[in-house]
Design an enzyme around this catalytic site. Structure first.
Site, PDB file in Angstrom:
ATOM      1  CB  CYS A  23      19.026   8.233  -0.581  1.00 52.52           C
ATOM      2  SG  CYS A  23      19.086   6.837   0.544  1.00 52.52           S
ATOM      3  CB  CYS A  48      15.178   1.589  -3.192  1.00 50.42           C
ATOM      4  SG  CYS A  48      16.983   1.492  -3.050  1.00 50.42           S
TER       5      CYS A  48
HETATM    6  N1  DGL Z   1      19.309   4.264  -2.724  1.00 52.58           N
HETATM    7  C1  DGL Z   1      18.735   4.251  -1.420  1.00 52.58           C
HETATM    8  C2  DGL Z   1      17.229   4.500  -1.439  1.00 52.58           C
HETATM    9  O1  DGL Z   1      16.708   5.115  -2.341  1.00 52.58           O
HETATM   10  C3  DGL Z   1      18.990   3.131  -0.467  1.00 52.58           C
HETATM   11  C4  DGL Z   1      20.145   2.332  -0.482  1.00 52.58           C
HETATM   12  C5  DGL Z   1      20.630   1.726   0.806  1.00 52.58           C
HETATM   13  O2  DGL Z   1      19.990   0.840   1.393  1.00 52.58           O
HETATM   14  O3  DGL Z   1      21.707   2.145   1.155  1.00 52.58           O
HETATM   15  O4  DGL Z   1      16.550   4.122  -0.516  1.00 52.58           O
END
Ligand code: DGL
EC number: 5.1.1.3
Length: 265
Positions: free
Chosen positions: A70, A182
């Site tokens: 993430c 993301c």
């Molecule tokens: N999957 C997460 C990232 O790579 C973000 C998701 C979220 O905003 O919760 O930033």
């Protein structure tokens, strides 16, 4: 060898998916904090507290190394977590460097798409300053895309219209590189493809993170002789709840299938 892979939601499955290809010997625990997703709309302090809880949970389950799959959690919490926990923690950050390098062939621009927390974070600013000496990088936050992903809405008319409206003030023909900053955005590669020029390259950090994970566990003696040739397992947790029902497992299988299709784009 037990490895924890963490995300706020289903985006981190794209990292798990690649890790299972790069290092099939590991037993993975995947943790998606679906009770608190999206992180990208929270403060840095809120994100740090939530990730701290999830990492503590994975450590208690016996994980020997953890991947923050993430960008938002990495941006907000990785230094704090590395100080607190005495095990390797691998983060993910937008692949700005390779994208800028690729533009030496195309002479065009790079767009980085991410959550708002990542877009306004110091970490990304520093990364862009470091590699963008020609001033060709634009950072665009796409706040709603994580919610679309969590609703399994990947390429509907709503998604297309949302993306079009977010990109309204950009001439998309100027871009040869799109950095997926993301992990949730991996599900939308076909939607991005429709809007950008045909020769667009989409760059995600997944292969880099999976390779980094493998090198790290080898270097730290976590991947041992006994692991070689093993067929690993995966357990899935949504916040602190283990996913076990046939319907939940079927949903996860469908997400992996979509990610495999997106990986080929
Ligand atoms: N999957 C997460 C990232 O790579 C973000 C998701 C979220 O905003 O919760 O930033």
């Amino acid at each position: 060898m037990k490895i924890g892979i963490f995300d706020s939601g289903i985006g981190g499955l794209s990292v798990l998916h690649q890790a299972m290809i790069t290092m099939p010997e590991a037993d993975y625990i995947f943790y998606a904090d679906v009770d608190n997703v999206p992180y990208g709309e929270k403060t840095k302090e809120e994100v740090r507290k939530l990730v701290d809880h999830a990492v503590g949970f994975l450590v208690d389950k016996g994980c020997q190394a953890i991947v923050l799959a993430c960008n938002t959690a990495t941006s907000a919490a990785i230094s704090y977590l590395r100080d607190k926990y005495k095990l390797p923690i691998i983060g993910i950050e937008p692949a700005v460097k390779p994208a800028v390098e690729h533009t030496s062939e195309s002479g065009r621009r790079v767009m980085v798409v991410s959550t708002p927390v990542t877009a306004r974070g110091e970490k990304l600013k520093k990364l862009v300053d470091k590699y963008d000496d020609k001033h060709i990088v634009d950072v665009v936050a796409l706040p709603k895309l994580v919610r679309f992903a969590q609703d399994d809405d990947f390429n509907s008319k709503n998604v297309q219209e949302y993306l079009k409206s977010q990109f309204e003030s950009y001439n998309l023909n100027d871009y040869s590189e799109l950095v997926l900053g993301c992990t949730h955005f991996n599900y939308f590669k076909d939607s991005f493809e429709k809007l950008f020029p045909d020769d667009l390259e989409m760059v995600d950090g997944n292969t880099g993170v999976a390779n980094n994970l493998k090198n790290t566990v080898i270097k730290n003696g976590i991947f041992t002789e006994a692991d070689k040739g093993k067929k690993g397992t995966v357990e899935y947790y949504y916040s602190d709840r283990k996913m076990e029902s046939p319907a939940e497992m079927e949903h996860i299988k469908k997400l992996h299938e979509r990610l495999e299709r997106m990986r080929q784009i």
